[in-house]
Design a protein around this motif. Structure first.
Motif, PDB file in Angstrom:
ATOM      1  N   HIS A 103      24.601  -4.294  92.798  1.00 33.97           N
ATOM      2  CA  HIS A 103      24.698  -3.038  93.685  1.00 33.97           C
ATOM      3  C   HIS A 103      25.125  -3.174  94.960  1.00 33.97           C
ATOM      4  CE1 HIS A 103      23.374  -1.007  89.819  1.00 33.97           C
ATOM      5  NE2 HIS A 103      22.160  -2.121  89.812  1.00 33.97           N
ATOM      6  N   GLU A 138      27.243  -1.910  96.543  1.00 30.41           N
ATOM      7  CA  GLU A 138      27.848  -0.605  97.188  1.00 30.41           C
ATOM      8  C   GLU A 138      26.842   0.268  97.796  1.00 30.41           C
ATOM      9  OE1 GLU A 138      26.855   0.161  92.758  1.00 30.41           O
ATOM     10  OE2 GLU A 138      27.645  -1.473  93.920  1.00 30.41           O
ATOM     11  N   TYR A 167      36.319  -3.893  95.148  1.00 28.19           N
ATOM     12  CA  TYR A 167      35.072  -3.451  94.495  1.00 28.19           C
ATOM     13  C   TYR A 167      34.407  -2.459  95.356  1.00 28.19           C
ATOM     14  CZ  TYR A 167      30.393  -2.874  92.365  1.00 28.19           C
ATOM     15  OH  TYR A 167      29.151  -2.405  91.857  1.00 28.19           O
ATOM     16  N   LYS A 169      34.258   1.785  94.864  1.00 28.56           N
ATOM     17  CA  LYS A 169      32.959   2.516  95.090  1.00 28.56           C
ATOM     18  C   LYS A 169      32.896   3.463  96.085  1.00 28.56           C
ATOM     19  CE  LYS A 169      30.991   0.426  91.553  1.00 28.56           C
ATOM     20  NZ  LYS A 169      30.863   1.225  90.353  1.00 28.56           N
ATOM     21  N   TRP A 170      33.366   3.156  97.257  1.00 28.13           N
ATOM     22  CA  TRP A 170      33.260   3.930  98.451  1.00 28.13           C
ATOM     23  C   TRP A 170      34.573   4.725  98.820  1.00 28.13           C
ATOM     24  CZ3 TRP A 170      31.447  -0.320 101.998  1.00 28.13           C
ATOM     25  CH2 TRP A 170      29.893  -0.800 101.799  1.00 28.13           C
TER      26      TRP A 170
END
Length: 72
Positions: free
Chosen positions: A27, A29, A59, A63-64
């Motif tokens: 995780h 992120e 990645y 996610k962001w």
């Protein structure tokens, strides 16, 4: 994982899947995004095609959403 790819001439596709699964399991992120403002990911690979820094950057962008990736 890296040894399998580099030393044992494993496939990049296998390495990429395993590496992305690893960072997802961890995780990454959830890291405080503000603490990475202006950060630069470094790697010994001269091109991003087969590089873990690209995988991390892509990645985090997924996610962001607002991660700018510039390969130097």
């Amino acid at each position: 994982m890296l040894d399998e790819y580099k030393k044992n001439r494993g496939s990049w596709d296998d390495y990429e899947k395993r590496f992305v699964n690893l960072i997802a399991e961890r995780h990454i992120e959830e890291i405080d995004k503000a603490s990475l403002e202006g950060a630069c990911l470094l790697c010994s690979e001269d091109k991003p095609h087969h590089c873990h820094r690209r995988l991390v950057a892509e990645y985090l962008r997924e996610k962001w959403g607002d991660v700018e990736i510039v390969h130097l």
